[in-house]
Design a protein around this motif. Sequence first.
Motif, mmCIF file in Angstrom:
data_model
loop_
_atom_site.group_PDB
_atom_site.id
_atom_site.type_symbol
_atom_site.label_atom_id
_atom_site.label_comp_id
_atom_site.label_asym_id
_atom_site.label_seq_id
_atom_site.Cartn_x
_atom_site.Cartn_y
_atom_site.Cartn_z
ATOM 1 N N TYR A 16 0.769 -1.291 -0.163
ATOM 2 C CA TYR A 16 0.253 0.188 -0.108
ATOM 3 C C TYR A 16 0.991 1.335 0.000
ATOM 4 C CZ TYR A 16 -2.776 3.633 1.928
ATOM 5 O OH TYR A 16 -3.420 4.922 2.041
ATOM 6 N N PRO A 47 -4.977 -1.721 3.968
ATOM 7 C CA PRO A 47 -5.143 -2.961 4.816
ATOM 8 C C PRO A 47 -6.416 -2.596 5.549
ATOM 9 C CG PRO A 47 -2.946 -1.611 4.861
ATOM 10 C CD PRO A 47 -3.599 -0.940 3.965
ATOM 11 N N LYS A 49 -7.652 -3.288 8.207
ATOM 12 C CA LYS A 49 -7.600 -3.121 9.991
ATOM 13 C C LYS A 49 -7.200 -1.527 10.049
ATOM 14 C CE LYS A 49 -7.237 -7.690 11.660
ATOM 15 N NZ LYS A 49 -6.229 -8.818 12.378
ATOM 16 N N ILE A 50 -6.487 -0.880 9.127
ATOM 17 C CA ILE A 50 -6.084 0.578 9.099
ATOM 18 C C ILE A 50 -6.887 1.376 8.200
ATOM 19 C CG2 ILE A 50 -4.112 2.046 8.869
ATOM 20 C CD1 ILE A 50 -2.423 -0.537 8.898
ATOM 21 N N TYR A 52 -7.846 4.570 8.611
ATOM 22 C CA TYR A 52 -7.297 5.750 7.743
ATOM 23 C C TYR A 52 -6.541 5.686 6.607
ATOM 24 C CZ TYR A 52 -2.556 4.944 9.536
ATOM 25 O OH TYR A 52 -1.379 4.221 9.790
ATOM 26 N N ALA A 53 -6.143 4.375 6.265
ATOM 27 C CA ALA A 53 -5.069 4.151 5.051
ATOM 28 C C ALA A 53 -5.845 4.298 3.960
ATOM 29 C CB ALA A 53 -4.488 2.772 5.135
#
Length: 93
Positions: A16, A47, A49-50, A52-53
């Motif tokens: 990413y 991802p 679980k992240i 904000y990404a």
Amino acid sequence: AFLHYREAASISPNYYPAWYYCAKLLLEANAYTQAIPYLQKAIEIAPPKILYAKSNAIKNLVFCFIRTGKIDEAIQLINLELLPLKLDLAFIF
């Protein structure tokens, strides 16, 4: 820096940060049309679980769509991707 990130993306297509930072560098150069495919790929592989990404990539893609006159695409992306996340949309304006 762009060439290094692009090389990283080609070596590791699911990395990413490489896709996202290629787009960010293009945004800094006002190369909005060129940044779009990098942001689309970053959204695709962000991802899960992240949160904000993915949201950062989406926000930048909305900005690119607006800057390139693709208003319908920007609205669709906001409605399908950002509104369900319940994020602050003030960044666009």
